[in-house]
Write an enzyme that holds these catalytic residues in place. Structure first.
Site, PDB file in Angstrom:
ATOM      1  N   ASN A   9       0.873  -1.180   0.000  1.00 17.68           N
ATOM      2  CA  ASN A   9       0.000   0.000   0.000  1.00 17.68           C
ATOM      3  C   ASN A   9       0.907   1.225   0.000  1.00 17.68           C
ATOM      4  O   ASN A   9       1.499   1.555   1.019  1.00 17.68           O
ATOM      5  CB  ASN A   9      -0.879  -0.031   1.265  1.00 17.68           C
ATOM      6  CG  ASN A   9      -1.705   1.234   1.419  1.00 17.68           C
ATOM      7  OD1 ASN A   9      -1.808   2.036   0.494  1.00 17.68           O
ATOM      8  ND2 ASN A   9      -2.290   1.411   2.602  1.00 17.68           N
ATOM      9  N   LYS A  11       0.002   4.216  -0.292  1.00 20.40           N
ATOM     10  CA  LYS A  11      -0.694   5.386   0.276  1.00 20.40           C
ATOM     11  C   LYS A  11      -0.500   6.594  -0.649  1.00 20.40           C
ATOM     12  O   LYS A  11      -0.411   6.413  -1.855  1.00 20.40           O
ATOM     13  CB  LYS A  11      -0.196   5.667   1.689  1.00 20.40           C
ATOM     14  CG  LYS A  11      -0.216   4.430   2.574  1.00 20.40           C
ATOM     15  CD  LYS A  11       0.015   4.747   4.008  1.00 20.40           C
ATOM     16  CE  LYS A  11       0.095   3.442   4.783  1.00 20.40           C
ATOM     17  NZ  LYS A  11       0.012   3.621   6.212  1.00 20.40           N
ATOM     18  N   HIS A  93      -9.623   1.216   4.776  1.00 22.06           N
ATOM     19  CA  HIS A  93      -8.361   1.379   5.516  1.00 22.06           C
ATOM     20  C   HIS A  93      -8.623   2.349   6.670  1.00 22.06           C
ATOM     21  O   HIS A  93      -9.401   3.291   6.526  1.00 22.06           O
ATOM     22  CB  HIS A  93      -7.287   1.918   4.571  1.00 22.06           C
ATOM     23  CG  HIS A  93      -5.914   1.884   5.161  1.00 22.06           C
ATOM     24  ND1 HIS A  93      -5.490   2.807   6.094  1.00 22.06           N
ATOM     25  CD2 HIS A  93      -4.873   1.028   4.977  1.00 22.06           C
ATOM     26  CE1 HIS A  93      -4.248   2.517   6.451  1.00 22.06           C
ATOM     27  NE2 HIS A  93      -3.852   1.445   5.792  1.00 22.06           N
ATOM     28  N   GLU A  95      -7.012   4.745   7.708  1.00 24.08           N
ATOM     29  CA  GLU A  95      -6.753   6.155   7.367  1.00 24.08           C
ATOM     30  C   GLU A  95      -7.943   6.752   6.613  1.00 24.08           C
ATOM     31  O   GLU A  95      -8.229   7.940   6.747  1.00 24.08           O
ATOM     32  CB  GLU A  95      -5.442   6.263   6.571  1.00 24.08           C
ATOM     33  CG  GLU A  95      -4.244   6.008   7.477  1.00 24.08           C
ATOM     34  CD  GLU A  95      -2.993   5.486   6.793  1.00 24.08           C
ATOM     35  OE1 GLU A  95      -2.924   5.522   5.549  1.00 24.08           O
ATOM     36  OE2 GLU A  95      -2.085   5.019   7.515  1.00 24.08           O
ATOM     37  N   GLU A 163      -5.640  -4.991  10.509  1.00 26.71           N
ATOM     38  CA  GLU A 163      -4.630  -3.958  10.717  1.00 26.71           C
ATOM     39  C   GLU A 163      -4.921  -3.198  12.008  1.00 26.71           C
ATOM     40  O   GLU A 163      -5.720  -2.242  12.003  1.00 26.71           O
ATOM     41  CB  GLU A 163      -4.650  -2.964   9.550  1.00 26.71           C
ATOM     42  CG  GLU A 163      -4.317  -3.581   8.214  1.00 26.71           C
ATOM     43  CD  GLU A 163      -3.690  -2.562   7.276  1.00 26.71           C
ATOM     44  OE1 GLU A 163      -2.612  -2.836   6.763  1.00 26.71           O
ATOM     45  OE2 GLU A 163      -4.272  -1.483   7.092  1.00 26.71           O
ATOM     46  N   GLY A 169       2.425   1.992  10.776  1.00 25.22           N
ATOM     47  CA  GLY A 169       3.452   3.023  10.651  1.00 25.22           C
ATOM     48  C   GLY A 169       4.139   3.383  11.955  1.00 25.22           C
ATOM     49  O   GLY A 169       4.831   4.396  12.034  1.00 25.22           O
TER      50      GLY A 169
HETATM   51  C1  PEP Z   1      -0.897   0.094   6.073  1.00 25.85           C
HETATM   52  O1  PEP Z   1      -1.054   1.291   6.044  1.00 25.85           O
HETATM   53  O2  PEP Z   1      -1.717  -0.636   5.488  1.00 25.85           O
HETATM   54  C2  PEP Z   1       0.253  -0.440   6.803  1.00 25.85           C
HETATM   55  C3  PEP Z   1       0.187  -1.666   7.207  1.00 25.85           C
HETATM   56  O3  PEP Z   1       1.309   0.418   7.023  1.00 25.85           O
HETATM   57  P1  PEP Z   1       2.743   0.036   7.643  1.00 25.85           P
HETATM   58  O4  PEP Z   1       3.187  -1.257   7.028  1.00 25.85           O
HETATM   59  O5  PEP Z   1       3.627   1.180   7.261  1.00 25.85           O
HETATM   60  O6  PEP Z   1       2.561  -0.081   9.118  1.00 25.85           O
END
Ligand code: PEP
Length: 249
Positions: A9, A11, A93, A95, A163, A169
């Site tokens: 991803n 983003k 997601h 976000e 997640e 992150g």
């Molecule tokens: C994501 O945003 O889907 C994610 C898992 O980010 P990261 O791997 O950077 O934690």
């Protein structure tokens, strides 16, 4: 047998200057025995699809509108993603839920549109740190699963990504037992709702600070069929390490 999947991803990262990363990723895995998908900003999709053509890597979007077309300035429909070369789309997601106030109903409507159009929907679920600390994780995940996943789901058109919001992150990762508990719970919920055949065929991804260094142990957890990877998917070298770990799992 569920085919394993490494999904990236990007983003809101990347312009045309980042496309060579896809080329080097493809170069490192001429014959990947797992599925590899990179979900890109809509502006890059078409060029990315051309870049990875015939390499075994697929590309996907990060959101789509629930409607087929119309007066929705700035939005992108499922058909537009397909037209640009996508085979999948990330939906719900955290976000998007946070930045755009997306609720389970919105995610379900988008997933319906994606599935009706022929895209695989990667539906994200996950708890906040507060919810985990209050021992509400499974309730939250249960509500997100029943609210966000449409009835027409199958092992072909649905992928679920667990997640935990506090792991995205941040470099923090749940314990392997915590990941296993949630993945087993999601599997049981899918089997109960869709029957064993469909429930067992849906792929479950873990997402949240997956790196080459922790991927192997996460992939050994029951009902983890791969990963949704943010930061570490931006560099071919890092994502290759994760794909490598998945191939060996
Ligand atoms: C994501 O945003 O889907 C994610 C898992 O980010 P990261 O791997 O950077 O934690």
């Amino acid at each position: 047998m569920r085919r394993k999947l490494a999904a990236g991803n990007w983003k809101m990262n990347g312009t045309a200057a980042a496309l060579p990363e896809l080329q080097s990723l493809a170069g490192s895995f001429p014959d990947a025995s797992v599925d590899v998908l990179i979900c890109l900003p809509a502006t890059l999709l078409h060029r990315a699809a051309e870049t990875v053509k015939d390499t075994g890597i697929s590309v996907g979007g990060q959101d789509c509108h629930a409607a087929e077309s119309g007066a929705h300035t700035g939005d992108v429909s499922a058909q537009m993603l397909i037209d640009a070369g996508a085979s999948a789309v990330i939906l719900g997601h955290s976000e998007r839920r946070e930045d755009h106030g997306e609720q389970n109903d919105d995610v379900r409507a988008k997933a319906r549109a994606a599935m009706d159009t022929g895209l695989k929907a990667i539906i994200c679920v996950g708890e906040s740190l507060e919810q985990r600390e209050a021992a509400n994780t499974l309730d939250i995940i249960g509500g997100q699963l029943s609210g966000s996943i449409p009835d027409q789901s199958t092992g072909e058109n649905l992928i679920v990504a667990y997640e935990p919001i506090w792991a995205i992150g941040t470099g923090k990762v749940p314990t392997l037992d915590e990941i296993g508990e949630v993945h087993d719970f999601i599997r049981a919920r899918l089997e109960r709702r869709f029957g064993e055949g469909v429930g067992r065929s849906v792929r479950l991804l873990y997402g949240g600070s997956v790196k080459p260094g922790n991927a192997a142990e996460i992939f050994a957890v029951s009902n983890v069929d791969g990963a949704l990877v943010g930061g570490a998917s931006l560099k071919a070298e890092d994502f290759s390490g994760i794909i490598d770990a998945l191939q060996k799992a």
